[in-house]
Design a protein around this motif. Structure first.
Motif, short mmCIF file in Angstrom:
data_model
loop_
_atom_site.label_atom_id
_atom_site.label_comp_id
_atom_site.label_asym_id
_atom_site.label_seq_id
_atom_site.Cartn_x
_atom_site.Cartn_y
_atom_site.Cartn_z
N ASP A 168 20.49 -30.36 -2.15
CA ASP A 168 20.92 -29.06 -1.64
C ASP A 168 20.95 -28.03 -2.77
O ASP A 168 21.86 -28.01 -3.59
CB ASP A 168 22.30 -29.20 -1.01
N THR A 223 20.38 -22.47 -5.95
CA THR A 223 21.65 -22.61 -6.64
C THR A 223 21.54 -23.70 -7.70
O THR A 223 20.74 -24.63 -7.59
CB THR A 223 22.78 -22.98 -5.65
N ALA A 254 10.31 -22.49 2.04
CA ALA A 254 11.60 -23.10 2.35
C ALA A 254 11.45 -24.20 3.38
O ALA A 254 12.11 -25.25 3.30
CB ALA A 254 12.58 -22.03 2.84
N TRP A 294 20.86 -24.92 -1.73
CA TRP A 294 21.21 -23.82 -0.83
C TRP A 294 22.66 -23.40 -1.04
O TRP A 294 22.95 -22.25 -1.32
CB TRP A 294 20.97 -24.26 0.62
N GLN A 295 23.57 -24.35 -0.87
CA GLN A 295 24.98 -24.02 -0.92
C GLN A 295 25.43 -23.73 -2.35
O GLN A 295 25.17 -24.51 -3.27
CB GLN A 295 25.83 -25.16 -0.36
N ALA A 320 15.50 -25.36 7.36
CA ALA A 320 15.59 -24.34 6.32
C ALA A 320 16.40 -23.14 6.75
O ALA A 320 16.43 -22.13 6.08
CB ALA A 320 14.18 -23.88 5.92
N LEU A 323 16.62 -28.34 -0.08
CA LEU A 323 17.00 -27.17 0.68
C LEU A 323 17.10 -25.95 -0.23
O LEU A 323 17.84 -25.97 -1.21
CB LEU A 323 18.35 -27.40 1.37
N VAL A 324 16.34 -24.91 0.11
CA VAL A 324 16.42 -23.64 -0.60
C VAL A 324 16.55 -22.53 0.43
O VAL A 324 16.21 -22.71 1.60
CB VAL A 324 15.18 -23.40 -1.50
N ALA A 325 17.02 -21.37 -0.01
CA ALA A 325 17.22 -20.24 0.90
C ALA A 325 16.08 -19.24 0.74
O ALA A 325 15.85 -18.73 -0.36
CB ALA A 325 18.55 -19.57 0.62
N ALA A 336 20.93 -26.07 6.84
CA ALA A 336 21.44 -26.32 5.50
C ALA A 336 22.78 -27.04 5.55
O ALA A 336 23.11 -27.82 4.69
CB ALA A 336 21.58 -25.02 4.73
N PRO A 356 20.29 -21.48 7.99
CA PRO A 356 21.67 -21.78 7.60
C PRO A 356 22.26 -22.96 8.33
O PRO A 356 22.96 -23.77 7.75
CB PRO A 356 22.40 -20.46 7.92
#
Length: 494
Positions: free
Chosen positions: A135, A464, A434, A137-138, A122, A443-445, A127, A124
């Motif tokens: 994903d 995202t 996360a 995240w991105q 979780a 995947l989350v931020a 990710a 960067p």
């Protein structure tokens, strides 16, 4: 009294404190409720550490409570490690070395901690290597259908450059003019001399950080903000100071600049990353006035400006009339067109551009020619390309936000633009969530990574909506399983 008081970087007025706290008294002893509200503000990142709080008397008058209430609240904050006081320095908000809040990776309620490998997934780095994960995240949408034709046309134009060495430190003249024309369309008088082409907006931000910051210099950013920008400033030796945003308080920004005396200020004026807020025309004018008054370089990261998903018109460009030598804009083809197009730019005073062009030669000398020519083609068909991009992103945004609202007891605002939504989980478990989501294959931020202090926004996650509808739909059950792990009492709706 504390033996030492941290450096005061900003001061909070009683009125701003009242706006920050909102409806803070939900029952029980008033001093405990006030202390808990202030502590939650520190943990969420809306009240930055090293901020001087209003005096007990002033805050009591503004909140319409007794002096005993504010005195007791400050005493409780000191006991918990969230404030220190010293005669002559007042009371300053701080972050304790150890907090009573659940540690990252450990769910509230005493359940077993999330495995360390899930926590690493979780981050960067995780990710970027999350093979098999959905994903969220991105923030990178797929390429538009016009991209292939843009490269085909770029290849047709390439022979004109093959007799040269291929190095253009300022960027190809046709691209610089195309970018300048886009600024003129937005009301900013601009020539090619105001433009430096870079290898993506990230290089532009890193270049500005390394040319403006020396070790120990302060850089002011919004809190929360884009974490790779903070990384660039720290890599340059800068000390990052946060100003709470969501929305941005320009008076507090001015106070911070006056006290911290930074060499650089970094803001995201359009669909702020990660909150999604947009600076109004008046706020933009106030920021430019701060830049000129204090002589500090203010960078406006405009990489998301083209992604307006609402029917409302955007405020004027961040640069205003473009005449201030202290206001710098950064743009990119990566978010508007495609992440694989590593082409960005800086719009600034010609003298600043010349200085940056000399400095960037120690990094990569120049940006690839073919990619620049492809961006020229895409900018020439800007309205056609962006119409399809906005339509696609609007559909995916509505899908994800709708499903999240159906399933979770979260506060999920609909972003008016950009590439992500900033969800409030309602409890400070973002990092644990996360980690659990990564273990479930999504995947989350987590909010704290966007905080300069790495501890704020503990109840927030950024998701995202750039993936396909099928992927977004598949991700929601995985997130639901993760939520059940970290917040067993926070049941899903369906």
């Amino acid at each position: 009294m504390s033996a030492a008081t941290p450096t005061v970087l900003r001061q909070l007025s009683p009125a701003t404190t009242a706006r920050l706290l909102g409806s803070w008294h939900a029952g029980g002893p008033a001093y405990i409720a006030l202390a808990d509200a202030l502590r939650a503000a520190v943990l969420s990142g809306t009240l930055a550490p090293n901020t001087r709080l209003p005096s007990e008397r002033e805050l009591a008058a503004t909140l319409r409570v007794s002096r005993t209430t504010t005195s007791g609240a400050y005493a409780r904050l000191r006991e918990l490690g969230f404030a220190v006081s010293r005669v002559g320095s007042g009371t300053v908000a701080t972050l304790p070395q150890r907090s009573a809040e659940p540690a990252p990776g450990r769910p509230a309620g005493g359940d077993a901690p999330v495995p360390d490998d899930a926590l690493r997934a979780a981050t960067p780095a995780g990710a970027a290597s999350g093979a098999g994960h959905l994903d969220l995240w991105q923030a990178t949408p797929p390429a538009p259908p016009e991209l292939h034709e843009a490269f085909a046309r770029a290849l047709e134009r390439l022979p004109a450059y093959l007799d040269s060495g291929g190095y253009e430190p300022h960027g190809l003249a046709p691209l610089r003019e195309a970018v300048a024309a886009r600024y003129r369309e937005r009301g900013v008088p601009t020539t090619a001399d105001h433009i430096l082409v870079t290898t993506g907006a990230q290089q532009a931000i890193a270049l500005l950080a390394h040319t403006h910051l020396r070790p120990g210099d302060r850089a002011v950013v919004e809190s929360p903000t884009y974490f790779h920008a903070m990384e660039s400033m720290r890599d340059a030796g800068g000390r990052v100071v946060g100003v709470p945003t969501g929305p941005l308080d320009v008076d507090l920004l001015a106070s911070t600049v006056r006290r911290a005396q930074p060499r650089l200020v970094y803001l995201v004026p359009d669909f702020q990353n990660p909150t999604g807020f947009v600076l109004s025309a008046d706020e933009r004018a106030a920021v430019r006035e701060i830049a000129d008054r204090f002589g500090v370089t203010v960078v406006g990261d405009e990489t998301l400006v083209e992604l307006n998903l609402s029917d409302e018109a955007m405020p004027p460009a961040f640069a205003g009339d473009g005449t201030s030598p202290h206001v710098v804009s950064v743009g990119s083809a990566s978010k508007a067109f495609w992440g694989g197009l590593r082409v960005g730019w800086v719009r600034a005073h010609p003298q600043v551009i010349s200085h940056l062009a000399r400095a960037r030669q120690s990094a990569d000398i120049a940006t690839a020619v073919l990619e620049q020519l492809a961006v020229v083609e895409l900018l020439g068909r800007h309205e056609q390309v962006m119409a399809g991009r906005r339509r696609m992103l609007r559909e995916r945004r509505d899908l994800l936000v709708g499903r999240l609202r159906e399933v979770f007891p979260w506060d999920v605002p609909t972003p008016q633009g950009g590439l992500f939504c900033w969800a409030d989980l309602g409890r400070p478990v973002a990092q644990a969530f996360a980690a659990a989501a990564a273990a479930e294959g999504a995947l989350v931020a987590a909010g704290p990574i966007f905080s300069p202090e790495s501890t704020g926004a503990a109840s927030r996650v950024r998701l995202t909506f750039t993936r396909s509808p099928a992927e977004l739909t598949e991700a929601v059950p995985r997130l639901a399983r993760a939520w059940a792990r970290v917040a067993p009492s926070g049941r899903t709706r369906r």
